[in-house]
Design a protein around this motif. Structure first.
Motif: not given
Length: 301
Positions: A170, A188, A198, A200, A202
């Motif tokens: 993340t 990605q 993938e 993530k 934020l």
């Protein structure tokens, strides 16, 4: 596509209000409502007289209205909730002084500034914008500083983040930034090609929110412009640390309407004058950003 002044307290940790700014996005986000105006100094002595090269609107008002995302220390942030301060502020105030005008700093959502300049809401955009081809198609950009991208993690990198293989992690990042629009998509694609989970993202409206997410443990890492990342590490009292080295160095640019090429070239002259009289380096040094100094100021480099 980016900041040394304000902090916020989060869970007992001093968290820098760092806002990442290398953006490509032109979406219509909401603008902060904090009022503020930071005037430049009186017309500076020495150097060329540039007042005759001001657009009529600015010449009549005797001020330059600037859109700025004031959540990106040390380059731009709010002091006392209303006054915009930072490297970009001091430097552009010095530039405006070469024209004999003041600066009206207007806090705005980062991804609204370019459209604001295009519509005439702002005369200029000054907010650590990395110069790229997309932006140069929409506005004139005057180079004034060089910055790269830098990853940040919690101290000790407890989540074992590898910037070259952040699949499944993340990552806190500001909306509209180069990091979100250009850097993470490439990573990605690599994760997908290798059959890995993938990254993530934020995504936060402001960089200070992304920094706070990392400090609070909501994110495994943060991705931002190098001055902002380094300042976040410095201001969080050991809670964060740099991951890897700075990469993808590119110039920041002032955002000026596409039709105002003469004014953009005059801003280049003002920067050269500021470099000659020492005010350019002084503005960078005040905020610890001397390493980003450039000498090849230009329109749409």
């Amino acid at each position: 596509m980016s900041v040394l002044r304000r902090t916020l307290v989060l869970s007992g940790v001093l968290v820098l209000a760092a806002a990442g700014c290398g953006s490509d996005s032109l979406g219509s986000g909401s603008s902060p409502s904090a009022p503020n105006s930071a005037p430049s100094s009186a017309p500076s002595s020495g150097g060329p007289d540039l007042s005759g090269k001001l657009p009529p609107k600015i010449a009549a008002a005797k001020k330059i209205v600037v859109g700025v995302d004031a959540s990106y220390p040390p380059n731009e942030s709010l002091q006392g909730g209303k006054t915009v301060v930072g490297m970009d502020v001091d430097l552009f105030n010095a530039v405006a002084a070469k024209f004999g005008v003041t600066v009206d700093w207007q806090p705005a959502g980062f991804d609204t500034i370019i459209t604001g300049v295009q519509s005439g809401k702002y005369d200029v955009g000054v907010s650590s914008f990395t110069i790229n081809d997309k932006r140069k198609q929409q506005v004139n950009m005057v180079s004034y500083f060089s910055a790269g991208t830098l990853w940040v993690t919690a101290k000790g990198n407890p989540k074992g983040v590898n910037a070259d293989d952040a699949c499944g992690k993340t990552v806190a990042v500001q909306k509209g930034t180069t990091q979100l629009e250009e850097d993470l998509p490439k990573r990605q694609a690599k994760c997908k090609a290798e059959g890995k989970p993938e990254i993530k993202p934020l995504v936060r409206e402001k960089q200070d929110q992304a920094t706070a997410d990392l400090v609070a443990g909501k994110a495994d890492a943060m991705l931002a412009d190098s001055p902002i990342s380094l300042y976040a590490v410095k201001q969080t009292n050991g809670a964060l640390e740099q991951l890897g080295e700075i990469y993808d160095a590119a110039p920041y640019g002032y955002v000026i309407p596409k039709a105002q090429t003469e004014f953009a070239n005059a801003v280049v002259e003002a920067l050269k004058s500021a470099a000659a009289d020492g005010s350019y380096k002084a503005a960078l040094a005040k905020w610890g950003n001397e390493s980003g100094a450039i000498t090849d100021f230009a329109v749409n480099p």
